[in-house]
Design an enzyme around this catalytic site. Structure first.
Site, mmCIF file in Angstrom:
data_model
loop_
_atom_site.group_PDB
_atom_site.id
_atom_site.type_symbol
_atom_site.label_atom_id
_atom_site.label_comp_id
_atom_site.label_asym_id
_atom_site.label_seq_id
_atom_site.Cartn_x
_atom_site.Cartn_y
_atom_site.Cartn_z
ATOM 1 N N GLU A 175 1.342 -2.041 3.709
ATOM 2 C CA GLU A 175 0.501 -1.364 4.690
ATOM 3 C C GLU A 175 1.098 -0.033 5.129
ATOM 4 O O GLU A 175 0.374 0.910 5.450
ATOM 5 C CB GLU A 175 0.267 -2.267 5.906
ATOM 6 C CG GLU A 175 -0.398 -3.601 5.590
ATOM 7 C CD GLU A 175 -1.725 -3.443 4.861
ATOM 8 O OE1 GLU A 175 -2.395 -2.398 5.039
ATOM 9 O OE2 GLU A 175 -2.093 -4.359 4.103
ATOM 10 N N HIS A 198 -0.160 2.736 2.868
ATOM 11 C CA HIS A 198 -1.484 3.218 3.287
ATOM 12 C C HIS A 198 -1.361 4.111 4.526
ATOM 13 O O HIS A 198 -1.958 5.192 4.600
ATOM 14 C CB HIS A 198 -2.393 2.038 3.634
ATOM 15 C CG HIS A 198 -2.765 1.182 2.464
ATOM 16 N ND1 HIS A 198 -3.286 1.688 1.297
ATOM 17 C CD2 HIS A 198 -2.735 -0.172 2.300
ATOM 18 C CE1 HIS A 198 -3.551 0.697 0.465
ATOM 19 N NE2 HIS A 198 -3.213 -0.435 1.048
#
Length: 373
Positions: A31, A34
Site C-alpha cells: 500500500e 500506491h
C-alpha cells in the site's frame, strides 16, 4: 477472524505474532507503493488502512490522510479522493460535486499514464521489498549450495529405471544448467510428469538419460500430505558449502531469486490450469498461518525470508488482470489508452462485480482446501 484462525491453526506463543508481523509488513509496503506514487502526482489520499473492517486505532496526518489499523488483518487498502470504495472504483457523482481545486487532487481525473503507475506501484513495491530483504539476508548469511551429486537412488524409482547411480553429478535437465542440488525438486515438481532429459557426469564421462517423474504423496514441512512429482534421488548435505557475497553479488542473486519465484509461480499456475500439477501447494490464510508459525520456530531470519517470498507472491498475484486487483485496473487503463476514452461506467461496474465474485470464490476455495488438510 483472529479467534477463528487461532482455533484452526492452534497457535503457539510465537505463531500469531509472527503471522501478523509477516502479513502487516507485506501489506504495508504494498500500500505504501500506491501511496507514495499517488502523492508524487498530487493525489489526495483519504485513507491508508492495514486490514479491513472496523478501525482499531488510527490518526490523521497533516495532509488529511487517515492512517488506520482495522480488525480484519488480512490485507489492506489505500482510498484516494474520488474513489467510491476501497477497491478504487471511481465515484463519478462525488467527483462532479467537487470544486475545481479538489478535482486536481482526484485520481480518476489524472492522466491515464499516471493512474497506471499508481496501480502498478503496489506490486512493484512488493518486488523491491523482497529484493532488499533477500540482499540483506544473503550478505549476512551467504548462500548454502549443495553440489548436484546424487547421494542415493530410491528402489524401484524412475531414477533407478533410467540408470542414474549414486555419485553421478547432474549437470542439466532439459538443457537447463544445474549448479545446486536444491534446484532439482523445484524443476522436477514443475515437470507435470513429462519425460525429462537428465544430463549427467559419471567418472569424467558425460551422458544423458531419460526419466518420467512419478506423482507421490508425501508429507511437507507442516506434516501434511501433499502430492508432488519425484524421480527418487537424494543429495548429501555433508557436501554443502556456504557461498559469501559481495554487496553487488548479493543484489544480483536477490534479483535472480525474485525472478525465480515469479517464474516458478507462473509455471505452476499454467501447469495446474493444464491439469499437469497438483493444487496441494495452494495456500489460503489458514495455510499461510501454519507455514508462518512453523518458520518462526526456526528463528527471525527464516521469517524474514518468508516475508520476501510472500511479498513477491502477493505482488505477482495483484498483477493478474482481474477487476478489483491492481492488474484489473491496469487492464482498464490499457483499454482506455487504446480506445482514447474510459470504459463505460456500466462495463466497469460489471467488471468489478465479476472481480469480487472471482476473488471471493478463490478465497473460499483456498479456505476449504486449507480446512480439508
Amino acid at each position: 477472524m483472529i479467534d477463528a484462525l487461532r482455533g484452526l491453526v492452534q497457535w503457539t506463543p510465537l505463531g500469531l505474532p509472527a503471522f501478523l508481523f509477516v502479513i502487516t509488513v507485506v501489506v504495508f509496503f504494498h500500500e505504501l507503493g500506491h501511496f507514495l506514487v499517488a502523492r508524487a502526482f498530487g493525489v489526495k489520499v483519504d485513507v491508508f488502512s492495514i486490514g479491513f473492517g472496523k478501525e482499531i486505532v488510527g490518526f490523521n496526518d497533516r495532509r488529511g490522510t487517515r492512517w488506520r489499523v482495522s480488525w480484519l488483518p488480512i490485507g489492506g487498502y489505500v482510498k484516494f479522493s474520488g474513489d467510491a470504495n476501497a477497491a478504487s472504483a471511481p465515484d463519478s457523482a462525488a467527483v462532479a460535486r467537487m470544486s475545481p481545486e479538489m478535482r486536481t487532487q482526484t485520481l480518476a481525473l489524472k492522466p491515464v499514464g499516471q493512474r497506471a503507475l499508481v496501480a502498478a506501484a503496489g506490486p512493484f513495491a512488493n518486488f523491491i521489498l523482497a529484493i532488499v530483504m533477500l540482499t540483506g539476508l544473503l550478505l549476512y548469511s551467504g548462500h548454502v549450495i549443495i553440489p548436484p551429486v546424487v547421494g542415493f537412488v530410491a528402489k524401484d524409482s524412475p531414477a533407478g529405471a533410467a540408470g542414474i547411480k549414486p555419485g553421478d553429478r547432474v549437470t542439466a535437465i532439459d538443457g537447463d544448467a544445474i549448479t545446486d542440488f536444491q534446484q532439482l525438486p523445484q524443476i522436477i515438481s514443475m515437470s507435470g510428469g513429462e519425460n525429462l532429459a537428465i544430463s549427467l557426469e559419471r567418472q569424467g564421462h558425460s551422458l544423458t538419460v531419460h526419466a518420467v517423474p512419478h506423482l507421490v504423496r508425501q508429507k511437507n514441512m507442516l506434516g501434511e500430505w501433499e502430492s508432488s512429482f519425484v524421480i527418487g534421488i537424494g543429495g548429501s548435505s555433508l557436501q554443502a558449502v556456504i557461498q559469501p557475497y559481495t554487496p553487488l553479488g548479493a543484489f544480483q542473486a536477490a534479483c535472480g531469486e525474485t525472478w525465480d519465484i515469479i517464474s516458478t509461480t507462473l509455471t505452476g499456475v499454467v501447469k495446474m490450469a493444464q491439469g499437469h500439477a497438483s493444487a496441494d501447494q495452494v495456500q489460503g490464510a489458514i495455510g499461510i498461518g501454519k507455514i508462518t508459525q512453523k518458520v518462526a520456530e526456526f528463528g527471525f531470519l527464516p521469517l524474514l525470508n518468508l516475508v520476501a517470498i510472500l511479498s513477491v507472491s502477493i505482488g505477482l498475484a495483484n498483477l493478474f488482470p482481474i477487476p478489483l486487483l491492481d492488474g484489473g485496473h491496469l487492464l482498464y487503463y490499457a483499454c482506455e489508452a487504446v480506445l482514447r476514452r474510459p470504459l463505460g461506467e456500466r462495463a466497469q461496474e460489471l467488471g468489478f462485480r465479476f472481480g469480487v465474485v472471482l476473488v471471493v470464490g478463490l478465497l473460499v476455495v483456498s479456505a476449504i482446501h486449507d480446512l480439508s488438510r
